[in-house]
Write a protein that holds these residues in place. Structure first.
Motif, PDB file in Angstrom:
ATOM      1  N   SER A  24      15.622   2.465  17.143  1.00 27.99           N
ATOM      2  CA  SER A  24      15.954   3.301  18.292  1.00 27.99           C
ATOM      3  C   SER A  24      17.136   4.206  17.618  1.00 27.99           C
ATOM      4  CB  SER A  24      16.762   2.416  19.202  1.00 27.99           C
ATOM      5  OG  SER A  24      15.724   1.720  20.053  1.00 27.99           O
ATOM      6  N   GLU A  25      18.050   3.901  16.865  1.00 23.92           N
ATOM      7  CA  GLU A  25      18.884   4.923  16.369  1.00 23.92           C
ATOM      8  C   GLU A  25      18.415   5.510  15.460  1.00 23.92           C
ATOM      9  OE1 GLU A  25      22.398   4.963  17.020  1.00 23.92           O
ATOM     10  OE2 GLU A  25      21.645   3.654  18.648  1.00 23.92           O
ATOM     11  N   GLU A  26      17.437   5.124  14.515  1.00 22.49           N
ATOM     12  CA  GLU A  26      16.692   6.229  13.693  1.00 22.49           C
ATOM     13  C   GLU A  26      16.002   7.475  14.474  1.00 22.49           C
ATOM     14  OE1 GLU A  26      17.046   6.761  10.274  1.00 22.49           O
ATOM     15  OE2 GLU A  26      18.677   5.394  10.432  1.00 22.49           O
ATOM     16  N   ILE A  27      15.402   6.973  15.670  1.00 25.43           N
ATOM     17  CA  ILE A  27      14.701   7.972  16.523  1.00 25.43           C
ATOM     18  C   ILE A  27      15.691   8.984  16.923  1.00 25.43           C
ATOM     19  CG2 ILE A  27      13.556   8.443  18.696  1.00 25.43           C
ATOM     20  CD1 ILE A  27      12.055   5.880  18.550  1.00 25.43           C
ATOM     21  N   THR A  70       0.832  -1.108  -0.060  1.00 26.74           N
ATOM     22  CA  THR A  70      -0.001   0.161  -0.124  1.00 26.74           C
ATOM     23  C   THR A  70       0.882   1.277  -0.050  1.00 26.74           C
ATOM     24  OG1 THR A  70      -0.231  -0.317   2.301  1.00 26.74           O
ATOM     25  CG2 THR A  70      -1.930  -0.977   1.225  1.00 26.74           C
ATOM     26  N   ARG A  71       2.186   1.239   0.041  1.00 26.21           N
ATOM     27  CA  ARG A  71       3.053   2.264  -0.231  1.00 26.21           C
ATOM     28  C   ARG A  71       4.474   1.998  -0.852  1.00 26.21           C
ATOM     29  NH1 ARG A  71       2.298   0.596   5.019  1.00 26.21           N
ATOM     30  NH2 ARG A  71       1.077   2.422   5.387  1.00 26.21           N
ATOM     31  N   PRO A  72       5.043   3.147  -1.248  1.00 27.21           N
ATOM     32  CA  PRO A  72       6.268   2.739  -1.598  1.00 27.21           C
ATOM     33  C   PRO A  72       7.462   2.584  -0.702  1.00 27.21           C
ATOM     34  CG  PRO A  72       5.365   5.028  -2.568  1.00 27.21           C
ATOM     35  CD  PRO A  72       4.512   4.618  -1.587  1.00 27.21           C
ATOM     36  N   ILE A  73       8.596   1.942  -0.892  1.00 32.31           N
ATOM     37  CA  ILE A  73       9.422   1.857   0.183  1.00 32.31           C
ATOM     38  C   ILE A  73       9.733   2.906   0.969  1.00 32.31           C
ATOM     39  CG2 ILE A  73      11.694   1.113   0.685  1.00 32.31           C
ATOM     40  CD1 ILE A  73      11.347  -1.038  -1.850  1.00 32.31           C
ATOM     41  N   SER A  74       9.975   4.197   0.136  1.00 30.23           N
ATOM     42  CA  SER A  74      10.284   5.452   0.988  1.00 30.23           C
ATOM     43  C   SER A  74       9.365   5.917   1.528  1.00 30.23           C
ATOM     44  CB  SER A  74      10.828   6.329  -0.275  1.00 30.23           C
ATOM     45  OG  SER A  74       9.843   6.647  -1.102  1.00 30.23           O
ATOM     46  N   ASP A  75       8.321   5.452   1.703  1.00 29.49           N
ATOM     47  CA  ASP A  75       6.998   5.988   2.654  1.00 29.49           C
ATOM     48  C   ASP A  75       6.991   5.222   4.050  1.00 29.49           C
ATOM     49  OD1 ASP A  75       5.082   8.124   2.646  1.00 29.49           O
ATOM     50  OD2 ASP A  75       3.413   6.489   2.694  1.00 29.49           O
ATOM     51  N   LEU A  76       7.879   4.236   4.015  1.00 26.37           N
ATOM     52  CA  LEU A  76       7.897   3.514   5.138  1.00 26.37           C
ATOM     53  C   LEU A  76       8.476   4.523   6.291  1.00 26.37           C
ATOM     54  CD1 LEU A  76       9.549   0.145   3.950  1.00 26.37           C
ATOM     55  CD2 LEU A  76       7.422   0.474   4.613  1.00 26.37           C
ATOM     56  N   LYS A  77       7.760   4.201   7.436  1.00 24.97           N
ATOM     57  CA  LYS A  77       8.159   5.365   8.558  1.00 24.97           C
ATOM     58  C   LYS A  77       9.273   4.305   9.586  1.00 24.97           C
ATOM     59  CE  LYS A  77       5.568   8.100  10.594  1.00 24.97           C
ATOM     60  NZ  LYS A  77       6.205   9.276  10.286  1.00 24.97           N
ATOM     61  N   ILE A  78      10.548   5.097   9.753  1.00 23.60           N
ATOM     62  CA  ILE A  78      11.497   4.271  10.804  1.00 23.60           C
ATOM     63  C   ILE A  78      12.050   5.688  11.584  1.00 23.60           C
ATOM     64  CG2 ILE A  78      13.489   2.962  11.045  1.00 23.60           C
ATOM     65  CD1 ILE A  78      12.430   2.652   7.689  1.00 23.60           C
ATOM     66  N   LEU A  89      10.579   9.827  11.013  1.00 24.36           N
ATOM     67  CA  LEU A  89      10.517  10.328   9.780  1.00 24.36           C
ATOM     68  C   LEU A  89      10.449   9.220   8.819  1.00 24.36           C
ATOM     69  CD1 LEU A  89      12.973  13.400   9.489  1.00 24.36           C
ATOM     70  CD2 LEU A  89      10.639  13.484   9.958  1.00 24.36           C
ATOM     71  N   SER A  90       9.671   9.335   7.804  1.00 30.33           N
ATOM     72  CA  SER A  90       9.647   8.312   6.857  1.00 30.33           C
ATOM     73  C   SER A  90      10.836   8.363   5.854  1.00 30.33           C
ATOM     74  CB  SER A  90       8.369   8.427   5.535  1.00 30.33           C
ATOM     75  OG  SER A  90       8.721   9.603   4.815  1.00 30.33           O
ATOM     76  N   ILE A  91      11.352   7.203   5.232  1.00 32.58           N
ATOM     77  CA  ILE A  91      12.658   7.257   4.618  1.00 32.58           C
ATOM     78  C   ILE A  91      12.825   8.470   3.708  1.00 32.58           C
ATOM     79  CG2 ILE A  91      14.349   6.117   2.900  1.00 32.58           C
ATOM     80  CD1 ILE A  91      13.129   3.654   4.201  1.00 32.58           C
ATOM     81  N   ASN A 123      18.426   4.470  -4.227  1.00 35.15           N
ATOM     82  CA  ASN A 123      17.768   3.162  -3.665  1.00 35.15           C
ATOM     83  C   ASN A 123      17.043   3.652  -2.276  1.00 35.15           C
ATOM     84  OD1 ASN A 123      16.949   0.723  -2.258  1.00 35.15           O
ATOM     85  ND2 ASN A 123      18.969  -0.210  -2.749  1.00 35.15           N
ATOM     86  N   ALA A 124      15.439   3.334  -2.677  1.00 34.94           N
ATOM     87  CA  ALA A 124      14.606   3.778  -1.362  1.00 34.94           C
ATOM     88  C   ALA A 124      14.761   3.239  -0.098  1.00 34.94           C
ATOM     89  CB  ALA A 124      13.150   3.819  -2.198  1.00 34.94           C
TER      90      ALA A 124
END
Length: 391
Positions: free
Chosen positions: A138-141, A21-29, A32-34, A70-71
């Motif tokens: 955790s690291e991305e937060i 339902t979304r592009p890879i780059s719309d994944l939230k980690i 923020l999203s990628i 690369n997304a």
């Protein structure tokens, strides 16, 4: 420069069912999203290059690009520096992993490996599988927290009964409400977005992010490494998990080492296992190979696609994958692989009638004042038909 974040086809399958339902780059980690991470660091809007089924909901901003990335990669200063130093008709790789290419690309063009290849040796944050999301959360937060709070001043916590440890690592946007809670940010930051609410008795350990308008219910226990999107209601115990926007786990029950998509709901006392009784590695369904895959992880829980629901007292086994628009209920542990548009549990699993599923989707979205568009319906119909052919 026109820049696009590109979904590589095999990569989309590896991140099933979240990428239905979304592009890879719309994944939230993290926070923020990628895509948002790249845009913040590059200072410009980026486009999606993704599956044709998503093009109506995620349209490209251009039909040709000077740089493609690369997304599935999260940015850092070293990676951005290497990409910006690429010359025309050069591509950046780490071993066989494509990172970026500079040149002239059409919307549908995949990277040309015949271009001059430049090797990248520094560490990468590569979201290759769904479990990479909670492993890196955790690291991305922490990285997103620094990015978003630089030069800004946090709103104050006015409640005298709220206890805060590591106050310098806590940031509140306007309108946040907190009463008699415990916030421990000594080992990682806590970011509370606009109009978020934390009710009495809730205990939160950072790194943690709470999205706009979301609520942590009374006496909830939130452990390290968790992200809650906007418009969510959260209760019980959550550990190292990501919940996308407008998804609810409002009652008691445990959710650990898991990722839930948007518009999901876990009924009261729903629990997931994130550790096997014999402490062996967890296996999860791999859509690419159509088989179960050893994750190499001792702790791995639930991955659930958008619009899926679980009734009260549902018990998810270690390493369960639930597709889009599933309705799971009944006593006992359901199967570890629950396809999209499945209705049922241990005793029987039927195909969820499409029109009935859409009625529920529309009601749920209307409750949050969100319109269920024709484009939304067409995408879910595409998933339904593809799922029917596969089964």
């Amino acid at each position: 420069m026109n820049i696009a974040l590109v979904d590589l086809p095999d990569q989309r399958s590896r991140l099933f069912p979240l990428t239905l339902t979304r592009p890879i780059s719309d994944l939230k980690i993290g926070i923020l999203s990628i895509r948002e991470k790249w845009e913040k660091r590059l200072g410009q809007s980026l486009s999606f290059v993704t599956d044709d089924s998503l093009k109506a909901l995620f349209p490209p901003i251009a039909e040709s690009y000077d740089l493609i990335i690369n997304a599935a990669l999260c940015p850092d200063e070293s990676l951005i520096h290497a990409i910006q130093n690429l010359r025309m008709d050069q591509s950046l790789y780490q071993n066989d992993l494509f990172i970026a290419a500079k040149g002239g690309f059409s919307y549908s063009q995949t990277p040309d490996i015949s271009e001059e290849k430049v090797s990248y040796e520094d560490p990468l944050t590569h979201i290759n599988r769904a479990w990479d999301m909670f492993l890196n959360n955790s690291e991305e937060i922490k990285k997103d927290f620094d990015l978003l709070t630089e030069g800004k001043t946090s709103a104050k916590i006015e409640d005298p009964h709220t206890i805060v440890y590591g106050a310098e690592n806590v940031f509140l946007e306007e309108g946040v409400k907190i009463k008699a809670a415990i916030l421990n940010a000594e080992k990682g930051p806590i970011y509370l977005a606009k109009d978020a609410e934390i009710q009495e008795g809730a205990t939160i350990r950072g790194p943690f992010y709470l999205g706009e308008g979301s609520r942590i219910n009374m006496n909830a226990k939130i452990r390290e490494g968790s992200t809650i999107g906007p418009g969510c209601k959260i209760g019980g115990e959550i550990s190292n998990s990501i919940l996308y926007g407008n998804s609810n786990k409002a009652h008691d029950g445990f959710l650990g080492n898991s990722v839930l998509g948007e518009w999901c709901n876990l009924g009261a006392d729903t629990n997931n296992s994130n550790l096997k009784n014999n402490y062996s590695n967890v296996e999860m369904w791999d859509e690419l190979s159509q088989d179960y895959l050893d994750t190499g992880l001792q702790f791995c829980g639930l991955v659930m696609g958008d619009h899926s629901k679980a009734a009260i007292n549902t018990m998810f086994n270690t390493g369960t994958t639930v597709g889009v628009c599933a309705n799971v209920y009944g006593a006992g542990f359901p199967k570890k692989r629950i396809p999209s548009f499945t209705w049922g549990g241990v005793r029987s699993m039927l195909v969820y009638d499409f029109d009935k599923a859409m009625e529920t989707v529309e009601i749920v979205m209307d409750r949050k004042n969100r319109s269920f568009t024709d484009e939304d319906r067409k995408l879910l119909k595409h998933i339904y038909e593809t799922n029917s052919k596969a089964s």
